[in-house]
Design a protein around this motif. Sequence first.
Motif, PDB file in Angstrom:
ATOM      1  N   MET A  32     -82.209  75.478 -17.078  1.00 40.97           N
ATOM      2  CA  MET A  32     -82.038  76.784 -17.551  1.00 40.97           C
ATOM      3  C   MET A  32     -81.358  76.656 -19.190  1.00 40.97           C
ATOM      4  N   ILE A  33     -81.553  77.998 -20.283  1.00 40.04           N
ATOM      5  CA  ILE A  33     -81.148  77.711 -20.652  1.00 40.04           C
ATOM      6  C   ILE A  33     -80.415  78.934 -20.704  1.00 40.04           C
ATOM      7  N   ASP A  34     -78.769  78.835 -21.199  1.00 37.72           N
ATOM      8  CA  ASP A  34     -77.319  79.418 -21.022  1.00 37.72           C
ATOM      9  C   ASP A  34     -77.643  80.435 -22.635  1.00 37.72           C
ATOM     10  N   PRO A  35     -78.396  82.071 -22.025  1.00 35.51           N
ATOM     11  CA  PRO A  35     -78.759  83.100 -23.535  1.00 35.51           C
ATOM     12  C   PRO A  35     -77.244  83.001 -24.352  1.00 35.51           C
ATOM     13  N   TRP A  36     -76.843  83.430 -24.004  1.00 36.91           N
ATOM     14  CA  TRP A  36     -75.494  83.453 -24.052  1.00 36.91           C
ATOM     15  C   TRP A  36     -74.579  82.914 -25.089  1.00 36.91           C
ATOM     16  N   GLN A  37     -75.046  81.402 -25.189  1.00 38.44           N
ATOM     17  CA  GLN A  37     -74.567  80.731 -25.739  1.00 38.44           C
ATOM     18  C   GLN A  37     -75.164  80.494 -26.701  1.00 38.44           C
ATOM     19  N   ARG A  38     -76.749  79.708 -26.706  1.00 40.64           N
ATOM     20  CA  ARG A  38     -77.863  80.454 -28.141  1.00 40.64           C
ATOM     21  C   ARG A  38     -77.621  81.232 -29.099  1.00 40.64           C
ATOM     22  N   ILE A  39     -77.640  82.372 -28.677  1.00 38.36           N
ATOM     23  CA  ILE A  39     -77.622  83.776 -29.368  1.00 38.36           C
ATOM     24  C   ILE A  39     -76.017  83.663 -30.074  1.00 38.36           C
ATOM     25  N   CYS A  40     -75.648  83.050 -29.374  1.00 39.49           N
ATOM     26  CA  CYS A  40     -73.659  83.964 -30.330  1.00 39.49           C
ATOM     27  C   CYS A  40     -73.044  82.322 -30.729  1.00 39.49           C
ATOM     28  N   GLU A  41     -74.367  80.987 -30.799  1.00 40.22           N
ATOM     29  CA  GLU A  41     -74.844  79.974 -31.724  1.00 40.22           C
ATOM     30  C   GLU A  41     -75.219  79.769 -33.635  1.00 40.22           C
ATOM     31  N   LYS A  42     -76.257  80.520 -32.880  1.00 37.26           N
ATOM     32  CA  LYS A  42     -78.095  81.102 -33.502  1.00 37.26           C
ATOM     33  C   LYS A  42     -77.030  82.476 -34.531  1.00 37.26           C
ATOM     34  N   ASP A 102     -86.679  84.079 -29.359  1.00 34.94           N
ATOM     35  CA  ASP A 102     -88.183  83.548 -28.701  1.00 34.94           C
ATOM     36  C   ASP A 102     -87.440  83.113 -27.362  1.00 34.94           C
ATOM     37  N   GLU A 103     -86.800  82.023 -27.891  1.00 32.26           N
ATOM     38  CA  GLU A 103     -86.050  81.288 -26.669  1.00 32.26           C
ATOM     39  C   GLU A 103     -85.267  81.834 -25.816  1.00 32.26           C
ATOM     40  N   GLY A 104     -84.262  82.552 -27.333  1.00 28.73           N
ATOM     41  CA  GLY A 104     -83.500  83.251 -26.262  1.00 28.73           C
ATOM     42  C   GLY A 104     -83.839  84.815 -25.500  1.00 28.73           C
ATOM     43  N   ARG A 105     -84.866  85.729 -26.306  1.00 30.14           N
ATOM     44  CA  ARG A 105     -85.130  86.757 -25.104  1.00 30.14           C
ATOM     45  C   ARG A 105     -86.193  85.679 -23.847  1.00 30.14           C
ATOM     46  N   ALA A 106     -86.150  84.566 -23.927  1.00 33.71           N
ATOM     47  CA  ALA A 106     -86.648  84.270 -22.548  1.00 33.71           C
ATOM     48  C   ALA A 106     -85.680  83.835 -21.525  1.00 33.71           C
ATOM     49  N   ALA A 107     -84.607  83.325 -22.224  1.00 39.50           N
ATOM     50  CA  ALA A 107     -83.244  83.015 -21.457  1.00 39.50           C
ATOM     51  C   ALA A 107     -82.948  84.318 -20.579  1.00 39.50           C
ATOM     52  N   ILE A 108     -82.713  85.518 -21.178  1.00 42.97           N
ATOM     53  CA  ILE A 108     -82.506  86.304 -21.257  1.00 42.97           C
ATOM     54  C   ILE A 108     -83.792  87.558 -20.152  1.00 42.97           C
ATOM     55  N   VAL A 109     -83.957  86.765 -20.358  1.00 47.75           N
ATOM     56  CA  VAL A 109     -85.317  87.691 -18.925  1.00 47.75           C
ATOM     57  C   VAL A 109     -85.449  86.942 -17.730  1.00 47.75           C
ATOM     58  N   ALA A 110     -85.176  85.597 -18.280  1.00 48.15           N
ATOM     59  CA  ALA A 110     -85.429  84.817 -16.894  1.00 48.15           C
ATOM     60  C   ALA A 110     -84.190  84.865 -16.118  1.00 48.15           C
ATOM     61  N   GLN A 111     -82.949  84.486 -17.123  1.00 42.85           N
ATOM     62  CA  GLN A 111     -81.229  85.208 -16.195  1.00 42.85           C
ATOM     63  C   GLN A 111     -81.153  86.145 -15.604  1.00 42.85           C
ATOM     64  N   TYR A 112     -82.050  87.369 -16.623  1.00 47.66           N
ATOM     65  CA  TYR A 112     -81.885  89.301 -15.440  1.00 47.66           C
ATOM     66  C   TYR A 112     -82.967  89.635 -15.269  1.00 47.66           C
ATOM     67  N   GLY A 113     -83.804  88.598 -16.028  1.00 53.72           N
ATOM     68  CA  GLY A 113     -85.186  90.363 -14.791  1.00 53.72           C
ATOM     69  C   GLY A 113     -85.515  90.886 -15.240  1.00 53.72           C
TER      70      GLY A 113
END
Length: 105
Positions: free
Chosen positions: A1-11, A16-27
Motif C-alpha cells: 500500500m502506498i503511504d499517502p503522507w509520504q507521497r503528498i509531502c514529497e510531491k 490521483d494516486e495520492g487521493r486513492a491512497a488517502i481513500v484506501a487508508q481512511y475510507g
Amino acid sequence: MIDPWQRICEKKVLDDEGRAAIVAQYGPRGKKALDAVDRGLVQKYRDFFVVTGSTGDHVVSEGVCTCPDFAFRQKPCYHIIAVRIAEATGGFEIVDRWYQETWKM
C-alpha cells in the motif's frame, strides 16, 4: 500500500494516486477530507486550523479536533485528515486573525 503522507509531502501536490491512497487508508473519512480540501473548507487562523463541516466549524490543533467523531473514537476524523492534506499541499485559506476573536462576534 502506498503511504499517502509520504507521497503528498514529497510531491507537494495531491494527484490521483495520492487521493486513492488517502481513500484506501481512511475510507469514507478520507473521501470527506478530500472533499473538504477541494471545496476550500480548511482555514488557517493565527491560532488554529478550522474546518467547516456540516454541523459548523471544527477547530483542529496538534492532531486533536473539537468534533463529536474525534471525541468518541479518539482517532483521526475527516477534519484532521483534511488539515493534514491542506498543510502538505498548501490547500488552505489563510485568515489573518485569531480564531478566538470570532467567538466574541
